[in-house]
Design a protein around this motif. Structure first.
Motif, PDB file in Angstrom:
ATOM      1  N   PHE A  91     -27.657 -24.039 -10.891  1.00 25.17           N
ATOM      2  CA  PHE A  91     -27.824 -23.523  -9.538  1.00 25.17           C
ATOM      3  C   PHE A  91     -29.216 -23.885  -9.034  1.00 25.17           C
ATOM      4  CE2 PHE A  91     -24.740 -20.631 -11.517  1.00 25.17           C
ATOM      5  CZ  PHE A  91     -23.719 -20.664 -10.583  1.00 25.17           C
ATOM      6  N   LEU A  92     -29.362 -23.845  -7.734  1.00 23.91           N
ATOM      7  CA  LEU A  92     -30.656 -24.079  -7.104  1.00 23.91           C
ATOM      8  C   LEU A  92     -31.114 -22.790  -6.430  1.00 23.91           C
ATOM      9  CD1 LEU A  92     -30.142 -27.607  -5.456  1.00 23.91           C
ATOM     10  CD2 LEU A  92     -31.225 -27.063  -7.650  1.00 23.91           C
ATOM     11  N   LEU A  93     -32.229 -22.257  -6.888  1.00 26.54           N
ATOM     12  CA  LEU A  93     -32.791 -21.041  -6.306  1.00 26.54           C
ATOM     13  C   LEU A  93     -33.713 -21.428  -5.149  1.00 26.54           C
ATOM     14  CD1 LEU A  93     -33.708 -19.130  -9.596  1.00 26.54           C
ATOM     15  CD2 LEU A  93     -31.900 -18.511  -7.993  1.00 26.54           C
ATOM     16  N   LEU A  94     -33.304 -21.094  -3.939  1.00 31.40           N
ATOM     17  CA  LEU A  94     -34.123 -21.435  -2.781  1.00 31.40           C
ATOM     18  C   LEU A  94     -35.427 -20.636  -2.763  1.00 31.40           C
ATOM     19  CD1 LEU A  94     -31.624 -21.879   0.184  1.00 31.40           C
ATOM     20  CD2 LEU A  94     -32.659 -23.597  -1.286  1.00 31.40           C
ATOM     21  N   GLY A  95     -35.302 -19.324  -3.002  1.00 32.63           N
ATOM     22  CA  GLY A  95     -36.495 -18.492  -3.087  1.00 32.63           C
ATOM     23  C   GLY A  95     -37.412 -18.627  -1.899  1.00 32.63           C
ATOM     24  N   LEU A  96     -38.633 -19.080  -2.180  1.00 32.66           N
ATOM     25  CA  LEU A  96     -39.654 -19.187  -1.144  1.00 32.66           C
ATOM     26  C   LEU A  96     -39.587 -20.510  -0.392  1.00 32.66           C
ATOM     27  CD1 LEU A  96     -42.668 -17.917  -3.295  1.00 32.66           C
ATOM     28  CD2 LEU A  96     -40.963 -16.562  -2.073  1.00 32.66           C
ATOM     29  N   SER A  97     -38.714 -21.421  -0.814  1.00 32.29           N
ATOM     30  CA  SER A  97     -38.725 -22.773  -0.256  1.00 32.29           C
ATOM     31  C   SER A  97     -38.284 -22.827   1.198  1.00 32.29           C
ATOM     32  CB  SER A  97     -37.837 -23.698  -1.090  1.00 32.29           C
ATOM     33  OG  SER A  97     -36.480 -23.279  -1.015  1.00 32.29           O
ATOM     34  N   ARG A  98     -37.593 -21.787   1.667  1.00 34.06           N
ATOM     35  CA  ARG A  98     -37.118 -21.806   3.052  1.00 34.06           C
ATOM     36  C   ARG A  98     -38.212 -21.449   4.045  1.00 34.06           C
ATOM     37  NH1 ARG A  98     -32.255 -17.749   2.746  1.00 34.06           N
ATOM     38  NH2 ARG A  98     -33.767 -16.677   1.425  1.00 34.06           N
ATOM     39  N   GLN A  99     -39.350 -20.989   3.537  1.00 33.53           N
ATOM     40  CA  GLN A  99     -40.460 -20.622   4.405  1.00 33.53           C
ATOM     41  C   GLN A  99     -41.339 -21.845   4.681  1.00 33.53           C
ATOM     42  OE1 GLN A  99     -40.376 -17.584   5.583  1.00 33.53           O
ATOM     43  NE2 GLN A  99     -38.674 -16.998   4.242  1.00 33.53           N
ATOM     44  N   PRO A 100     -42.084 -21.836   5.798  1.00 36.58           N
ATOM     45  CA  PRO A 100     -43.075 -22.899   6.033  1.00 36.58           C
ATOM     46  C   PRO A 100     -44.088 -22.965   4.903  1.00 36.58           C
ATOM     47  CG  PRO A 100     -42.732 -21.575   8.018  1.00 36.58           C
ATOM     48  CD  PRO A 100     -41.986 -20.890   6.907  1.00 36.58           C
ATOM     49  N   PRO A 102     -41.884 -14.629 -12.988  1.00 36.63           N
ATOM     50  CA  PRO A 102     -42.362 -15.872 -13.601  1.00 36.63           C
ATOM     51  C   PRO A 102     -41.535 -17.095 -13.223  1.00 36.63           C
ATOM     52  CG  PRO A 102     -42.424 -14.100 -15.196  1.00 36.63           C
ATOM     53  CD  PRO A 102     -41.706 -13.563 -13.991  1.00 36.63           C
ATOM     54  N   LYS A 103     -40.227 -16.930 -13.080  1.00 36.14           N
ATOM     55  CA  LYS A 103     -39.375 -18.048 -12.665  1.00 36.14           C
ATOM     56  C   LYS A 103     -39.720 -18.486 -11.245  1.00 36.14           C
ATOM     57  CE  LYS A 103     -35.997 -20.998 -12.883  1.00 36.14           C
ATOM     58  NZ  LYS A 103     -36.100 -22.203 -13.722  1.00 36.14           N
ATOM     59  N   VAL A 104     -39.993 -17.516 -10.359  1.00 36.14           N
ATOM     60  CA  VAL A 104     -40.385 -17.847  -8.989  1.00 36.14           C
ATOM     61  C   VAL A 104     -41.690 -18.642  -8.991  1.00 36.14           C
ATOM     62  CG1 VAL A 104     -41.070 -16.885  -6.752  1.00 36.14           C
ATOM     63  CG2 VAL A 104     -39.235 -15.802  -8.054  1.00 36.14           C
ATOM     64  N   LEU A 105     -42.659 -18.186  -9.774  1.00 31.20           N
ATOM     65  CA  LEU A 105     -43.945 -18.879  -9.845  1.00 31.20           C
ATOM     66  C   LEU A 105     -43.789 -20.277 -10.437  1.00 31.20           C
ATOM     67  CD1 LEU A 105     -46.159 -15.913 -11.121  1.00 31.20           C
ATOM     68  CD2 LEU A 105     -45.803 -16.662  -8.757  1.00 31.20           C
ATOM     69  N   ALA A 106     -42.947 -20.404 -11.464  1.00 27.99           N
ATOM     70  CA  ALA A 106     -42.724 -21.708 -12.098  1.00 27.99           C
ATOM     71  C   ALA A 106     -42.045 -22.671 -11.130  1.00 27.99           C
ATOM     72  CB  ALA A 106     -41.874 -21.540 -13.354  1.00 27.99           C
ATOM     73  N   ILE A 107     -41.089 -22.165 -10.366  1.00 26.61           N
ATOM     74  CA  ILE A 107     -40.408 -23.008  -9.373  1.00 26.61           C
ATOM     75  C   ILE A 107     -41.402 -23.538  -8.355  1.00 26.61           C
ATOM     76  CG2 ILE A 107     -38.821 -22.911  -7.398  1.00 26.61           C
ATOM     77  CD1 ILE A 107     -37.024 -21.104  -9.063  1.00 26.61           C
ATOM     78  N   HIS A 108     -42.310 -22.671  -7.923  1.00 28.21           N
ATOM     79  CA  HIS A 108     -43.281 -23.071  -6.907  1.00 28.21           C
ATOM     80  C   HIS A 108     -44.260 -24.104  -7.454  1.00 28.21           C
ATOM     81  CE1 HIS A 108     -45.423 -22.317  -3.101  1.00 28.21           C
ATOM     82  NE2 HIS A 108     -46.508 -22.595  -3.797  1.00 28.21           N
ATOM     83  N   ILE A 109     -44.673 -23.942  -8.715  1.00 25.39           N
ATOM     84  CA  ILE A 109     -45.658 -24.858  -9.301  1.00 25.39           C
ATOM     85  C   ILE A 109     -45.014 -26.191  -9.687  1.00 25.39           C
ATOM     86  CG2 ILE A 109     -47.184 -25.219 -11.280  1.00 25.39           C
ATOM     87  CD1 ILE A 109     -47.715 -22.214 -11.262  1.00 25.39           C
ATOM     88  N   ILE A 161     -28.375 -20.955  -4.241  1.00 26.25           N
ATOM     89  CA  ILE A 161     -28.525 -19.500  -4.170  1.00 26.25           C
ATOM     90  C   ILE A 161     -29.686 -19.170  -3.240  1.00 26.25           C
ATOM     91  CG2 ILE A 161     -29.007 -17.391  -5.481  1.00 26.25           C
ATOM     92  CD1 ILE A 161     -27.868 -18.728  -7.938  1.00 26.25           C
ATOM     93  N   PRO A 162     -29.414 -18.572  -2.084  1.00 28.44           N
ATOM     94  CA  PRO A 162     -30.484 -18.242  -1.134  1.00 28.44           C
ATOM     95  C   PRO A 162     -31.254 -16.993  -1.554  1.00 28.44           C
ATOM     96  CG  PRO A 162     -28.388 -17.510  -0.249  1.00 28.44           C
ATOM     97  CD  PRO A 162     -28.076 -18.195  -1.561  1.00 28.44           C
ATOM     98  N   HIS A 163     -31.823 -17.042  -2.741  1.00 29.36           N
ATOM     99  CA  HIS A 163     -32.481 -15.878  -3.320  1.00 29.36           C
ATOM    100  C   HIS A 163     -33.573 -16.387  -4.246  1.00 29.36           C
ATOM    101  CE1 HIS A 163     -32.861 -11.698  -4.332  1.00 29.36           C
ATOM    102  NE2 HIS A 163     -31.672 -11.377  -3.851  1.00 29.36           N
ATOM    103  N   PHE A 164     -34.443 -15.467  -4.757  1.00 31.50           N
ATOM    104  CA  PHE A 164     -35.469 -15.918  -5.688  1.00 31.50           C
ATOM    105  C   PHE A 164     -35.101 -15.611  -7.133  1.00 31.50           C
ATOM    106  CE2 PHE A 164     -36.796 -11.688  -4.304  1.00 31.50           C
ATOM    107  CZ  PHE A 164     -37.187 -11.061  -5.467  1.00 31.50           C
TER     108      PHE A 164
END
Length: 318
Positions: free
Chosen positions: A12-21, A80-87, A175-178
């Protein structure tokens, strides 16, 4: 397991914070990082302070230690997964990894749920039956309450995870979630999800609502007992503590009910993610402040730990 193998979606692909500017993403990343560090450090300090101060080896602080441990695990399941995705700029999470995250999320959310009820019962006994507190809240009963909470939490999480594993995912994998939550996963499934939704609304309701009702009953008795206290100062102090506890309880249960006990058609991704952030990130961060830092004994124990740690390097150098 065959159902998992037949699924055409392997990740799956976690969109999380990616939808924000981009600028908002950086602010949200920093916010998540600060809240995570504050939660972990705050709760670990509480565990250390309670374990090193013999005066705090009481049922209330025993439950608080377990709550702090659960809160560290709870927030560590998602952030931690959210932070890892962002980095790493890699939003992918495997199917098995998603189910694993869902399982532990359910376990620790249920444990928070049960421990809040157990702590409310502990306060009920302490305020309404102070003379019998030691005999009623024995070490055996405290251990049994915590052990029973873990067993129920694990079985409940296992049920929902196994039901999710039986579903097929053969189309959209975004998945439109973090994190991997029940609601967005059900929306992505191309199988019949009526059994999953039925279990959430029936068994899930019993698991979540029963402790909530126990908390309300406990605080109803506490309120009646406090109103009989003649000292205005003591009465106001007790009410202030109760209101803080009930505020966290309402925050925790209100957001969970808003996310999981509404019809699927009424859910919006933005609202679900905001509500999930409140109970999965904000509530574990607030618990140390609500349940501990307002307490004089807890403040003294924390001061002792911090002072000891500050003097330790000096002693080592000598």
């Amino acid at each position: 397991m065959s159902s998992i193998n037949q699924s055409s979606v392997s990740e799956f692909l976690l969109l999380g914070l990616s939808r924000q500017p981009q600028q908002q993403q950086q602010l949200l990343f920093l916010l998540f990082l600060i809240m995570y560090l504050a939660t972990v450090l705050g709760n670990l300090l509480i565990i250390l302070a309670i374990s090193t101060d013999s005066r705090l080896h009481t049922p209330m602080y025993f439950f608080l230690t377990n709550l702090s441990f659960v809160d560290v695990c709870f927030i560590s399941t998602t952030v931690p997964k959210v932070l890892a995705i962002h980095i790493l700029r890699n939003q992918a999470i495997s199917f098995s990894g998603c189910l694993t995250q869902l399982y532990f999320l359910c376990v620790f959310a249920n444990m928070d749920n049960f421990l809040l009820a157990v702590m409310a019962y502990d306060r009920f006994v302490a305020i309404c039956h102070p003379l019998h507190y030691t005999t009623k809240m024995s070490h055996q009963l405290c251990a049994l309450l915590v052990l029973g909470s873990w067993v129920l939490a694990i079985l409940n999480a296992l049920l929902h995870t196994l039901l999710m594993a039986q579903l097929s995912f053969c189309g959209d994998n975004i998945i439109p979630h973090f994190f991997c939550d029940v609601t967005p996963l059900l929306k992505l499934s191309c199988s019949d999800t009526h059994l999953n939704e039925l279990m959430i609304l029936s068994e899930g309701t019993v698991i979540m609502v029963t402790p909530f009702v126990c908390i309300l009953i406990s605080y109803l008795h506490i309120t009646c007992a406090v109103l009989r206290v003649s000292s205005t100062g003591q009465r106001w102090k007790a009410f202030s503590t109760c209101s803080s506890h009930l505020a966290v309880v309402c925050l925790f249960y209100g957001t969970i009910i808003a996310v999981y006990f509404n019809p699927s058609s009424s859910h919006s991704a933005g609202r679900d993610m905001a509500a999930a952030m409140m109970y999965a990130v904000v509530t574990p961060m607030l618990n140390p402040f609500i349940y501990s830092l307002r307490n004089r004994d807890m403040k003294g124990a924390l001061r002792k730990v911090l002072t000891m740690n500050l003097h330790l390097p000096i002693s080592v150098r000598k």
